[in-house]
Each structure stands twice: as structure tokens, then as C-alpha cells.
Design an enzyme around this catalytic site. Structure first.
Site, PDB file in Angstrom:
ATOM      1  N   SER A  14       0.847  -1.189   0.000  1.00  0.00           N
ATOM      2  CA  SER A  14       0.000   0.000   0.000  1.00  0.00           C
ATOM      3  C   SER A  14       0.885   1.242   0.000  1.00  0.00           C
ATOM      4  CB  SER A  14      -0.954  -0.039   1.193  1.00  0.00           C
ATOM      5  OG  SER A  14      -1.929   0.964   1.088  1.00  0.00           O
ATOM      6  N   HIS A  29      -7.901  -4.963  -0.960  1.00  0.00           N
ATOM      7  CA  HIS A  29      -6.613  -4.349  -0.648  1.00  0.00           C
ATOM      8  C   HIS A  29      -5.712  -5.284   0.159  1.00  0.00           C
ATOM      9  CE1 HIS A  29      -3.896  -1.060  -0.596  1.00  0.00           C
ATOM     10  NE2 HIS A  29      -3.931  -0.891   0.707  1.00  0.00           N
TER      11      HIS A  29
END
Length: 697
Positions: A558, A671
Site C-alpha cells: 500500500s 486491498h
């Protein structure tokens, strides 16, 4: 020479942002080639070992108590998507070994639900109706994405309430929470002009049972450039209240007290803002507002420093507090910071860090003042512990969960009081790797501007003492005020530490290890400091004799994927390999992709003059002639937070330039990058097989 400037108008790989069947086929083909490249007996062995760890039936069960039951979400090899279940609280407290495990009542089998409904559901939690706890709002995420469907569930019948009678939130980003049996507050995509630029709900509504969602009363509406708008209800007996929140950017939220009667009558004064800095992190605990300051706050000539923890009478917070109304519960110094706060019946418990080591406190209100007492839970050195209420409405009992690099997660039960903390260990997760001969140390590296950067190393004693060069994996994040702390990572322990290698974790600026100042030191035009810090840690690992450049790999996901992109483009001579997971990489396009607009407070706005500094740490725009170390880039098609286009475009650019790059895109997982045990085992086996292949022995 730069290979391509790749601005919005001149980006030959922008087509890879499209989530089209052709691009999915492209991603699947390359991903299959990557798996094939690293496949073989060692890959299969790793995958099997990881699957065994993740599928184990003897992992630590950590539940939450609601009324007379403890609720738990359980995952193993037979139930890779998990079981939502419960057991009597009294039985849970006597559960100290496998022999004493209580009987569990299965409420919802997510694997079976997915098969029945032909949907790849991932459980996102459940909110039970207070105080009866006989209904729940269950959150389900398709493919593990950030979007979710929330459906009303009947605990007694262990089934969803029939659609014509139920509260059901349609699939979108947002939340739905109980007010009472026949009312909820909901924030969702309601149709045209109902989401912000970041793709989150722009409004919240009060919805009554039997009412059409389109007719539900709007509580609050924000602006298009806000991040998100939401509402929640505080059920604390005697202090019930409806609250609305409007996040104007990632770090500023206005909190409102909502008068439901005035709201129903359409009166404009139905919403009253809590008059504290919008940059503060605000929570409401009974008749108090608890505020964590991100910036200094001046009130009638008195200044409260950034990082403070304050308690303000609720009525005073609504009218505008004076210093007389503000109680200072904690003030950081140069080495310390506030980490977390949790209410209990007679006060709050909070956790602080001192040079990235935890300290624990209990604050209770008596005799017109707050009393602060330090707690001393008996946990191993270099462990991280969290303290949370068993039931903040009724007692000062707490759960304590401790975890260390070499110490499996351990669950304690205790009680806080003015006399301190009384606690007992309930049970500990099994050891998943051989930690004999391994140790932990904390070191400091010196960054480019002279700042001392702490980091942890875990591995064989002779290696972490600098007496033997071994393969080393350096992890980091450095953003959004997130603190990276010691924890038991069983898969890394089995795949890496057990092989005699070293794992290192950096605490670079941009994170929260030293509070708001540590985070703010690497914001926007100062982002490069986070990258200088991580590079300094890498260099220090080599200088100490723990590893060599050819043996050193870096990993991050991320925002940590953006960190990896910068390690790759700016510090390629520091590493023998890079692992870049669900990454943010194109800083010219990030604010136009999915939730990216919500991060402009962190990075800047690339459509303004901010691009003049952003372009220097946009990895996608800084690929030169090399040489570069090998890089593995992983992402998920269903990631609706960081667009998979970042990873796709970066990989293709590197591949076309002839650099050694590998790519894997999971078709689901959101994610997190993986949606279940099998996917996690495959992805983790790929990462360690790649490292074993490309790093020097």
C-alpha cells in the site's frame, strides 16, 4: 536519461487502468507465468507449510463479549472463509486449553453462504443490537473489496431477516449501524451525486423500518471534495446520543451532536458541532469528549501541545470549552507518543509508546479531577499489547492481547482499578516456528538530515550482533501516522527466521511511532524524508555486518508499496531485491483513481503546483536506465482502494525496459491482496520463493 515522462497526456500504459476483460486476461497470463517461473518442489513445500499454519484448528480464539455471549469469527482449512459463532461468556473465561474449549454455536457459515448465493463473500464483521443482542447487522464484502453489503440477521433463527422486512444496505462503500430495533443510520451510495470524489458516501440518513430508503431522513450532507460522511449512535445507558461525522480530508473531521426530534421536524439547529479542532481525533465517552491532538491547540491563551490526550465535559465541548473545562490526561515528550485509547465503565485505558516500546495507563474521574495511573502488564520485552474493554457499559474488565516477534499472541483477562491492573493469562497461540537461537534487538540508524531512526531486528543472535552476514528482509510503511510495532508473524517466522535469516522492521518518519510530529515530518513536500530514513536503515544493516546489499531485500504494501517504489527507483544500490505489494506508484494519477483523492492531505494534489515535488517521488515517473535489483509486484483485481493500474503500469514499463520484474495479480482479495487461506498461502509462497531465487545466499 528518463525512459518516459508518463504524464496524464503522455502515458503509453494508461490503458492498463481499465478493468476490462482484455486487461484481466493480460494480468492472468503474466501471473501464471510468474507462478510457473518460481514453481517447483520448494515452492510446493512452502505452500503446503503455509497452508498448514493458516489452516490450523488450534489457533488462538479471541472473541468479543456482548451480553451473556462471546462472539468469534473462526477460520481454518475446512472453513477458509470462516464461521461466525458464539459461546457463553462464562465458558469462554474457563477456556484455557484445547481440552477446555467450549461448545460453539454456529451462527453463519460464510463458505456455505457464498456457495448458496454464488458470491465470493468475505466477512466484514457484525454489529449486534443493544441491549437485546438478538439481531445483528452483518457486513459482507464481495471478493474482499472495500464495498460491502450489510444485511439484518436474526440470531435466534440463525438466518437473515426476510428481505421485505429487513434493513439491507446495498453494495457500496459505507456503513449501517443500529439506533434501535426499528431504526438505523446508514451511509451509502444512494444514487446520483451521493458519493464524494474519493468514492465514499457524501451523506448519512436515519432510516426507519418499513420506510423506503429513498425516503429516509437525511442527517448530514457533505461536499464533493470531502472524504466521507457517516453517522453513529452511542448506546451508553444514560448518555445515548446520535453523532454525525464529516471528514473534510484524511486528517480533519467535524463531529456533530444530532438532535433527533429537531431533525424529524426539519429544524436547521438539529446539528451542533463539537467545538474542538477538526484535526483532533475525537471520541465520546459517556458525558466526556476525549480528544487526541494532532496539532497544538490554543484556548484562551493556554496552548495544549500536539500529541496530548484531553478530556472535556460534553456540554462544554458543544458550547466551546475554556481551559477550566479541559483536563490534560497525557502530554508526550521527545521520545514518547500516544498510541490508543479505549473506554471502560469508570474511565479510559490508554497506551503510549516510549522509543517504540509500550506503556499502559488507566484514567478515572473522581473528586472533580482525572487520576492517571500507570499499569504494568506482565508481558515479554519487545511485545506489543492492546487493552480493550470487555463491556465498557457495565464493567472495568479488560481483554489484553500481547504479541511479540518471537512470542505468539497471548490473551489475558483483567480488571483495572485505582489500585492497578489485576490480570491472568487465559491462553496463548501455539508456536508456529522454531525460535531457538533467535533474538530481538533495537537499533538506530542516522538519516540524511541527522535524525535518529529506530528499527527492530529479529534473527540468530550472531547475525543481529553483526558477527555473520545473512539474508535480511526489511519491512516498512512510513505513512498516515501508522505505527509499525512488534508482532508474531507466524508465516514469516516459518519461511524466513527458521532458515537462519533476519527480519527487520523500520520505524521511519511518516508513521506514528513518535506521534503527530513524526508523521508530519514526512508529509507532502517532505515525503522524501521517509525514503531517506528507510534507505538509512538499509545502509545501517549492512554497516553493522548483519547483511550485505546482495542479501538484503525490502518489502512493503500500500503506502509501503510506494515506499518500495522509491527504494527501487532512488536507492537501487541499497538492495538485492524488492517486494512491492498492492502499491501506490503513479503519483500523477493517484488522486483520480478509486479512493486516491482522500490521500491528497498526505501527499499533495498532483493537478496543482504540488506536482513539482510529487514528481520526484512518483516511482512511475522515475524509471531511468538502471541498473535495478529484481522486483516482484503483487496486487488484486478487486482492490478498490489502491487501483491495480498502479502495479500493472509500473510492471509493464519495467518489463518493456528490459528490467528483471515479476508480477502477480490475484483476481480477488481487495486491498489485502488475498481473500482466503489458499490465496494467502499461494501469495506468501510466491514471495519467499522469489526471494530465495534472487537473493545472494
Amino acid at each position: 536519461m528518463q525512459i518516459n515522462d508518463s504524464t496524464t497526456a503522455n502515458d503509453p500504459y494508461r490503458y492498463l487502468e481499465d478493468l476490462s476483460p482484455d486487461n484481466l486476461q493480460w494480468a492472468n497470463t503474466i501471473s501464471e507465468h510468474t507462478i510457473q517461473h518460481f514453481s517447483g518442489p520448494e515452492f510446493i513445500s512452502r505452500q503446503n507449510q503455509l497452508d498448514e499454519i493458516l489452516s490450523a484448528k488450534d489457533h488462538l480464539v479471541i472473541g468479543i463479549q456482548r451480553g451473556e455471549f462471546v462472539y468469534d469469527f473462526y477460520v481454518d482449512g475446512d472453513h477458509p472463509r470462516g464461521l461466525w459463532r458464539r459461546t457463553p461468556a462464562a465458558d469462554y473465561l474457563t477456556y484455557v486449553s484445547p481440552e477446555t474449549e467450549p461448545e460453539w454455536e454456529i451462527l453463519l457459515d460464510i463458505d456455505e453462504l457464498g456457495k448458496k448465493e454464488n458470491e465470493s463473500w468475505v466477512f466484514g464483521g457484525a454489529q449486534l443490537l443493544y441491549p437485546s443482542y438478538d439481531r445483528a447487522l452483518v457486513s459482507l464484502h464481495p471478493g474482499g473489496s472495500d464495498t460491502n453489503v450489510v444485511r439484518e440477521f436474526d440470531i435466534a433463527t440463525r438466518s437473515f431477516v426476510p428481505e421485505e422486512q429487513a434493513f439491507i444496505k446495498p453494495n457500496s462503500k459505507g456503513t449501517m449501524r443500529w439506533v434501535d430495533r426499528d431504526r438505523v443510520v446508514i451511509s451509502a451510495d444512494f444514487g446520483a451525486e451521493s458519493v464524494t470524489a474519493s468514492g465514499y458516501p457524501i451523506s448519512a440518513r436515519l432510516w426507519s423500518r418499513g420506510e423506503k430508503l429513498a425516503d429516509a431522513t437525511e442527517i448530514i450532507r457533505g461536499e464533493f471534495d470531502d472524504v466521507v460522511v457517516a453517522a453513529s449512535y452511542d448506546h451508553t445507558p444514560g448518555h445515548e446520543k446520535l453523532l454525525a461525522q464529516r471528514a473534510t480530508d484524511f486528517r480533519n473531521t467535524i463531529v456533530y451532536d444530532v438532535d433527533i426530534a429537531k431533525l424529524a421536524n426539519g429544524e436547521p439547529e438539529a446539528l451542533r458541532p463539537i467545538k474542538l479542532p477538526s484535526s483532533a481525533m475525537v471520541s465520546v465517552v459517556r458525558n466526556w469528549v476525549i480528544a487526541e491532538l494532532r496539532y497544538p491547540w490554543e484556548v484562551h491563551g493556554q496552548t495544549y501541545p500536539a500529541g496530548c490526550l484531553l478530556a472535556i465535559d460534553y456540554a462544554s465541548a458543544l458550547s466551546g470549552p475554556t481551559p477550566h473545562d479541559i483536563h490534560l490526561m497525557y502530554e508526550p515528550n521527545e521520545t514518547s507518543s500516544l498510541l490508543s485509547v479505549s473506554p471502560v465503565a469508570s474511565g479510559v485505558v490508554f497506551t503510549t509508546l516510549d522509543d517504540v516500546r509500550g506503556r499502559f495507563w488507566f484514567a478515572h474521574y473522581a473528586d472533580s479531577q482525572w487520576h492517571i495511573l500507570e499499569l504494568h502488564p506482565q508481558i515479554p520485552e519487545f511485545s506489543t499489547a492492546s487493552i480493550a474493554a470487555v463491556d465498557s457499559h457495565t464493567s472495568d474488565e479488560v481483554w489484553i492481547i500481547a504479541s511479540g516477534f518471537l512470542d505468539p499472541t497471548t490473551l489475558f483477562h483483567g480488571t483495572v482499578s485505582p489500585d492497578g491492573l489485576a490480570m491472568k493469562q487465559l491462553r496463548q497461540a501455539p508456536h508456529r516456528f522454531d525460535n531457538s537461537g533467535l533474538g530481538v534487538a533495537q537499533h538506530w540508524a542516522t538519516s540524511a538530515d541527522g535524525t535518529k531512526i529506530p528499527y527492530f531486528v529479529v534473527g540468530p543472535h550472531d547475525a543481529i550482533a553483526g558477527k555473520k552476514n545473512v539474508r535480511t528482509l526489511l519491512d516498512g510503511y512510513g505513512g498516515f501516522e501508522v505505527s509499525r510495532l512488534p508482532s508474531y508473524i507466524s508465516t514469516y517466522g516459518k519461511m524466513w527466521l527458521e532458515q537462519g535469516y533476519v527480519y527487520a522492521l523500520s520505524n521511519i518518519r511518516g508513521g506514528g511511532e513518535y506521534g503527530p510530529r513524526w508523521h508530519q515530518a514526512a508529509l507532502r513536500e517532505n515525503r522524501h524524508k521517509a525514503y531517506e530514513d528507510h534507505a538509512a536503515v538499509a545502509a545501517d544493516l549492512v554497516a553493522r555486518g548483519i547483511t550485505t546489499v546482495a542479501q538484503l531485500a525490502a518489502t512493503g504494501g500500500s503506502n509501503g508499496g510506494l515506499l518500495m517504489g522509491n527504494m527501487y527507483t532512488t536507492y537501487p544500490d541499497h538492495f538485492g531485491a524488492i517486494v512491492c505489494r498492492v502499491p501506490l506508484l503513479d503519483m500523477k494519477r493517484f488522486s483520480h483513481l478509486l479512493a486516491g483523492a482522500s490521500w491528497m492531505a498526505e501527499y499533495g494534489n498532483p493537478d496543482t503546483d504540488d506536482w513539482e515535488y510529487l514528481k520526484h517521488y512518483s516511482p512511475y515517473h522515475n524509471v531511468h536506465e538502471g541498473p535495478y535489483p529484481p522486483i516482484l509486484i503483487t496486487t488484486s483485481t478487486r482492490d478498490d482502494r489502491v487501483h491495480p493500474g498502479h502495479a500493472r503500469k509500473f510492471f509493464q514499463k519495467l518489463s518493456d525496459a528490459g528490467f528483471e520484474a515479476y508480477y502477480h495479480e490475484n483476481t480477488e482479495g481487495g486491498h489485502a491482496g488475498a481473500a482466503d487461506i489458499k490465496q494467502t498461502a499461494l501469495l506468501t509462497a510466491l514471495i519467499f520463493s522469489y526471494l530465495d531465487s534472487v537473493l545472494a545466499p
